[in-house]
Design an enzyme around this catalytic site. Structure first.
Site, PDB file in Angstrom:
ATOM      1  N   GLN A   1       1.788  -6.039  -3.107  1.00  0.00           N
ATOM      2  CA  GLN A   1       2.539  -6.205  -1.905  1.00  0.00           C
ATOM      3  C   GLN A   1       3.625  -5.284  -1.835  1.00  0.00           C
ATOM      4  OE1 GLN A   1       1.398  -9.685  -3.166  1.00  0.00           O
ATOM      5  NE2 GLN A   1      -0.597  -8.918  -2.590  1.00  0.00           N
TER       6      GLN A   1
ATOM      7  N   LYS B   1       1.761   2.232  -4.903  1.00  0.00           N
ATOM      8  CA  LYS B   1       2.267   1.600  -6.452  1.00  0.00           C
ATOM      9  C   LYS B   1       1.286   1.714  -7.367  1.00  0.00           C
ATOM     10  CE  LYS B   1       2.423  -2.422  -4.277  1.00  0.00           C
ATOM     11  NZ  LYS B   1       1.881  -1.945  -3.159  1.00  0.00           N
TER      12      LYS B   1
ATOM     13  N   PRO C   1      -8.839  -1.146   8.840  1.00  0.00           N
ATOM     14  CA  PRO C   1      -7.943  -0.001   9.093  1.00  0.00           C
ATOM     15  C   PRO C   1      -6.290  -0.288   9.013  1.00  0.00           C
ATOM     16  CG  PRO C   1      -9.220  -0.989  11.333  1.00  0.00           C
ATOM     17  CD  PRO C   1      -9.449  -1.653   9.998  1.00  0.00           C
TER      18      PRO C   1
ATOM     19  N   ALA D   1      -3.962  -8.099  -3.700  1.00  0.00           N
ATOM     20  CA  ALA D   1      -3.699  -6.566  -3.827  1.00  0.00           C
ATOM     21  C   ALA D   1      -4.713  -5.689  -4.257  1.00  0.00           C
ATOM     22  CB  ALA D   1      -2.741  -6.711  -5.209  1.00  0.00           C
ATOM     23  N   GLY D   2      -4.357  -4.525  -3.777  1.00  0.00           N
ATOM     24  CA  GLY D   2      -5.727  -3.499  -4.009  1.00  0.00           C
ATOM     25  C   GLY D   2      -5.008  -2.096  -4.383  1.00  0.00           C
ATOM     26  N   HIS D   3      -4.754  -1.957  -5.679  1.00  0.00           N
ATOM     27  CA  HIS D   3      -4.064  -0.909  -6.133  1.00  0.00           C
ATOM     28  C   HIS D   3      -5.196   0.448  -6.793  1.00  0.00           C
ATOM     29  CE1 HIS D   3      -0.521  -3.613  -7.280  1.00  0.00           C
ATOM     30  NE2 HIS D   3      -0.764  -3.614  -5.893  1.00  0.00           N
TER      31      HIS D   3
ATOM     32  N   LEU E   1       3.458  12.482   0.781  1.00  0.00           N
ATOM     33  CA  LEU E   1       4.439  13.591   1.579  1.00  0.00           C
ATOM     34  C   LEU E   1       3.097  14.461   2.332  1.00  0.00           C
ATOM     35  CD1 LEU E   1       7.107  14.524   2.063  1.00  0.00           C
ATOM     36  CD2 LEU E   1       6.587  16.202   0.372  1.00  0.00           C
TER      37      LEU E   1
ATOM     38  N   ASP F   1       0.876  -1.357  -0.091  1.00  0.00           N
ATOM     39  CA  ASP F   1       0.021   0.200  -0.174  1.00  0.00           C
ATOM     40  C   ASP F   1       0.899   1.327  -0.033  1.00  0.00           C
ATOM     41  OD1 ASP F   1      -2.163  -1.643   0.132  1.00  0.00           O
ATOM     42  OD2 ASP F   1      -2.043  -1.669   2.241  1.00  0.00           O
TER      43      ASP F   1
HETATM   44  P1  GDP Z   1      -0.782   0.452  -3.370  1.00  0.00           P
HETATM   45  O1  GDP Z   1      -1.454  -1.156  -3.040  1.00  0.00           O
HETATM   46  O2  GDP Z   1       0.646   0.422  -3.347  1.00  0.00           O
HETATM   47  O3  GDP Z   1      -1.198   0.605  -4.998  1.00  0.00           O
HETATM   48  O4  GDP Z   1      -1.607   1.483  -2.627  1.00  0.00           O
HETATM   49  P2  GDP Z   1      -3.145   1.570  -2.306  1.00  0.00           P
HETATM   50  O5  GDP Z   1      -4.030   2.308  -3.453  1.00  0.00           O
HETATM   51  O6  GDP Z   1      -3.669   0.428  -1.558  1.00  0.00           O
HETATM   52  O7  GDP Z   1      -3.058   2.635  -1.324  1.00  0.00           O
HETATM   53  C1  GDP Z   1      -2.605   3.931  -1.407  1.00  0.00           C
HETATM   54  C2  GDP Z   1      -3.752   4.959  -1.122  1.00  0.00           C
HETATM   55  O8  GDP Z   1      -2.887   6.334  -1.189  1.00  0.00           O
HETATM   56  C3  GDP Z   1      -4.685   5.079  -2.300  1.00  0.00           C
HETATM   57  O9  GDP Z   1      -6.041   5.487  -1.644  1.00  0.00           O
HETATM   58  C4  GDP Z   1      -4.181   6.113  -3.189  1.00  0.00           C
HETATM   59  O10 GDP Z   1      -5.220   6.782  -3.940  1.00  0.00           O
HETATM   60  C5  GDP Z   1      -3.482   6.993  -2.217  1.00  0.00           C
HETATM   61  N1  GDP Z   1      -2.224   7.913  -2.569  1.00  0.00           N
HETATM   62  C6  GDP Z   1      -1.363   7.605  -3.480  1.00  0.00           C
HETATM   63  N2  GDP Z   1      -0.359   8.571  -3.588  1.00  0.00           N
HETATM   64  C7  GDP Z   1      -0.770   9.583  -2.637  1.00  0.00           C
HETATM   65  C8  GDP Z   1      -0.301  10.898  -2.257  1.00  0.00           C
HETATM   66  O11 GDP Z   1       0.704  11.455  -2.923  1.00  0.00           O
HETATM   67  N3  GDP Z   1      -1.006  11.428  -1.335  1.00  0.00           N
HETATM   68  C9  GDP Z   1      -2.244  11.149  -0.875  1.00  0.00           C
HETATM   69  N4  GDP Z   1      -2.841  11.892  -0.029  1.00  0.00           N
HETATM   70  N5  GDP Z   1      -2.684   9.963  -1.283  1.00  0.00           N
HETATM   71  C10 GDP Z   1      -2.066   9.266  -1.971  1.00  0.00           C
HETATM   72  P1  IMO Z   2      -0.808  -4.167  -2.237  1.00  0.00           P
HETATM   73  O1  IMO Z   2      -0.658  -4.807  -3.480  1.00  0.00           O
HETATM   74  C1  IMO Z   2      -1.057  -4.522   2.262  1.00  0.00           C
HETATM   75  C2  IMO Z   2      -1.101  -8.820   3.829  1.00  0.00           C
HETATM   76  C3  IMO Z   2      -2.205  -9.148   4.620  1.00  0.00           C
HETATM   77  C4  IMO Z   2      -1.782 -10.247   5.439  1.00  0.00           C
HETATM   78  C5  IMO Z   2      -0.531 -10.663   4.788  1.00  0.00           C
HETATM   79  C6  IMO Z   2      -0.751 -12.197   3.982  1.00  0.00           C
HETATM   80  O2  IMO Z   2      -2.142  -3.492  -2.063  1.00  0.00           O
HETATM   81  O3  IMO Z   2       0.157  -3.442  -1.589  1.00  0.00           O
HETATM   82  P2  IMO Z   2      -2.433 -12.803   2.001  1.00  0.00           P
HETATM   83  O4  IMO Z   2      -3.835 -12.630   1.944  1.00  0.00           O
HETATM   84  O5  IMO Z   2      -1.477 -12.039   0.750  1.00  0.00           O
HETATM   85  O6  IMO Z   2      -1.975 -14.203   2.098  1.00  0.00           O
HETATM   86  O7  IMO Z   2      -2.115 -12.154   3.443  1.00  0.00           O
HETATM   87  O8  IMO Z   2      -0.176 -10.023   3.582  1.00  0.00           O
HETATM   88  N1  IMO Z   2      -1.298  -8.138   2.429  1.00  0.00           N
HETATM   89  C7  IMO Z   2      -1.199  -7.012   1.943  1.00  0.00           C
HETATM   90  N2  IMO Z   2      -0.840  -5.842   2.848  1.00  0.00           N
HETATM   91  N3  IMO Z   2      -1.190  -4.344   0.846  1.00  0.00           N
HETATM   92  C8  IMO Z   2      -1.329  -5.660   0.032  1.00  0.00           C
HETATM   93  O9  IMO Z   2      -1.321  -5.632  -1.215  1.00  0.00           O
HETATM   94  C9  IMO Z   2      -1.522  -6.760   0.822  1.00  0.00           C
HETATM   95  N4  IMO Z   2      -1.846  -8.128   0.348  1.00  0.00           N
HETATM   96  C10 IMO Z   2      -1.449  -8.954   1.280  1.00  0.00           C
HETATM   97  O10 IMO Z   2      -3.139  -8.180   5.060  1.00  0.00           O
HETATM   98  O11 IMO Z   2      -1.031  -9.477   6.455  1.00  0.00           O
HETATM   99 MG    MG Z   3      -2.933  -1.734  -1.819  1.00  0.00          MG
END
Ligand code: GDP
Ligand code: IMO
Ligand code: MG
Length: 428
Positions: free
Chosen positions: A224, A16, A304, A39-41, A332, A13
């Protein structure tokens, strides 16, 4: 022409998705190489928010080709639901999308086994996303996994399923005391998926080899983060794949000689979802501030996220095991209102000081972080796209992170939108 791997430097998270979407502008192919729909991007374009789970974030830019490599585990139902969801939002998924025939699939018994095994572990549970990721990779390594090519061959699929169910149903019914699965039910459900996915299946290693031969730019999208990597992470509190950059090679069939750059994505602070050690975790109002201001709730499960200060040990370890050539620092702006900002520069455990991240869980769990303190800038950096426009103290923070990790920062993200970005150097 260049080929760039993007990986998370912390516990996932890091943002990416946003960085991949940004860089996709100059890429021809975007490749997922490990993980699954755990994953959740998140990508925000205009007023639309997209959360990608399995499909590379590159899909949102027209004309780009997206690949799910052999290293990914695919839940066919989840993939089809994601395709439908994107189609409904006007995103085309046709001849721009390829799935490796060598990728393994997630079966309903994987989810069931994971659920029961997590229950059994009690307080030692990993806190997985419950998607069946671990059991699917376990089957792959145990050589009983079912691949996409097996799924689209009725006879092979039925036979593999029949044999696997004997074992899986034994575990489910005898060990866990829950209902097993009926061969015909699973078979018919999965044959429906097979028909819908068949057209996307390709030998993606050969496809990428051809693309590289033609001088195309390839972007590898990691899921991840480094400390969730099954080898280099905080084992056993990790996911079941190689989230580090090496995974891009094994998970796509592109050799290491073809990789030009490895971009590490680093959040300006740290978060983690699920169980496991987190030395700089803040369980106070500052942690709460980071969670609310940073909207730190899981993009996949809504849980959370645990929040804490930037950990230079964890990040510089990541720089080494991934071979970062450059970094992107995200979020930032989330630090804007803080009076004091801390950076962890060491751990202390049992009277001993650690300057590198140790592998022993008991040290990571029991250590006291050694902090450096910096004054916060207390001004808005939200949406800033020029380095010169950053407050002086924010620049100092960036400089200090760069100095501690020893890697150039090429991208600074100041918001979730594409244009809320400072691009210091071009990546492609
Ligand atoms: P990922 O799994 O690495 O792709 O990241 P996630 O999407 O799970 O979580 C990143 C969160 O931060 C998302 O809600 C993005 O929209 C948000 N985000 C990414 N870059 C920025 C930033 O520079 N500032 C803020 N405030 N939010 C950001
Ligand atoms: P992105 O790509 C954050 C964590 C889970 C758990 C551990 C193992 O969005 O960054 P799993 O279901 O993979 O066997 O769970 O890994 N986890 C993540 N935490 N971002 C992710 O993906 C994750 N994918 C798995 O919360 O602790
Ligand atoms: Mg994510």
């Amino acid at each position: 022409m260049s080929n760039v791997v993007i990986t998370g430097a912390q516990w996932g998270d890091e943002g990416k998705g946003k960085i991949v979407d940004l860089l996709t502008e100059d890429a021809d192919y975007i490749v997922r190489y490990q993980g699954g729909h755990n994953a959740g991007h998140t990508v925000v374009i205009g007023d639309k928010e997209f959360i990608l789970h399995l499909i590379p974030s590159g899909i949102l830019r027209p004309g780009k080709k997206c690949v799910i490599g052999n290293g990914v585990v695919i839940d066919p139902h989840a993939l089809l639901a994601e395709i439908d969801g994107l189609n409904e939002k006007g995103i085309e998924i046709r001849d721009n999308f390829f799935i490796s025939g060598r990728a393994h699939i997630i079966m309903p018994y994987h989810r069931a086994i994971e659920k029961e095994s997590e229950k059994l572990k009690g307080s030692l549970r990993i806190g997985t996303t419950g998607r069946g990721i671990g059991p699917s990779y376990a089957d792959k390594i145990a050589r009983v996994g079912i691949r996409i090519v097996d799924l689209i061959d009725r006879e092979v699929f039925r036979e593999k399923l029949r044999i696997n169910l004997q074992e899986m149903n034994y575990f489910l019914e005898r060990l866990y005391g829950v209902k097993g699965f009926v061969l015909d039910d699973v078979y018919h459900e999965y044959m429906g998926y097979a028909e819908k996915l068949r057209g996307f299946v390709a030998d993606t290693a050969l496809l990428l080899d051809r693309a590289i031969g033609e001088g195309k730019n390839i972007l590898f999208e990691g899921a991840q983060g480094t400390h969730l990597d099954v080898d280099h992470g905080t084992y056993p509190y990790v996911t079941s794949s190689n989230a580090t950059s090496g995974g891009a090679c094994t998970g796509s069939g592109v050799g290491p000689t073809k990789i030009d750059k490895v971009l590490g994505v680093v959040k300006a602070y740290t978060t983690r979802v699920g169980s496991g050690p987190f030395p700089t975790e803040l369980k106070d109002s500052t942690g709460e501030y980071l969670r609310e201001r940073g909207r730190e709730y899981g993009a996949t499960t809504g849980r959370p996220r645990r929040c804490g200060w930037f950990d230079a040990l964890a990040t510089s370890y990541a720089a080494k095991v991934n071979g970062f050539t450059q970094m992107a620092i995200t979020k930032l702006d989330v630090l804007d209102d803080l009076e004091e900002i801390k950076i962890c520069v060491g751990y202390r455990y049992n009277g001993k000081r650690y300057d590198e991240m140790p592998s022993e869980l008991k040290v990571l769990e029991g250590c006291e972080p050694v902090y450096e303190s910096m004054e916060g800038w207390r001004a808005s950096t939200s949406g800033i796209s020029k380095y010169e426009a950053l407050p002086h103290k924010a620049k100092r923070y960036i400089e200090r992170v760069k100095e501690l990790i020893g890697i150039e920062i090429d991208i600074i993200s100041t918001g979730f939108r594409r244009d809320e970005t400072i691009l210091l150097r071009k990546i492609f």
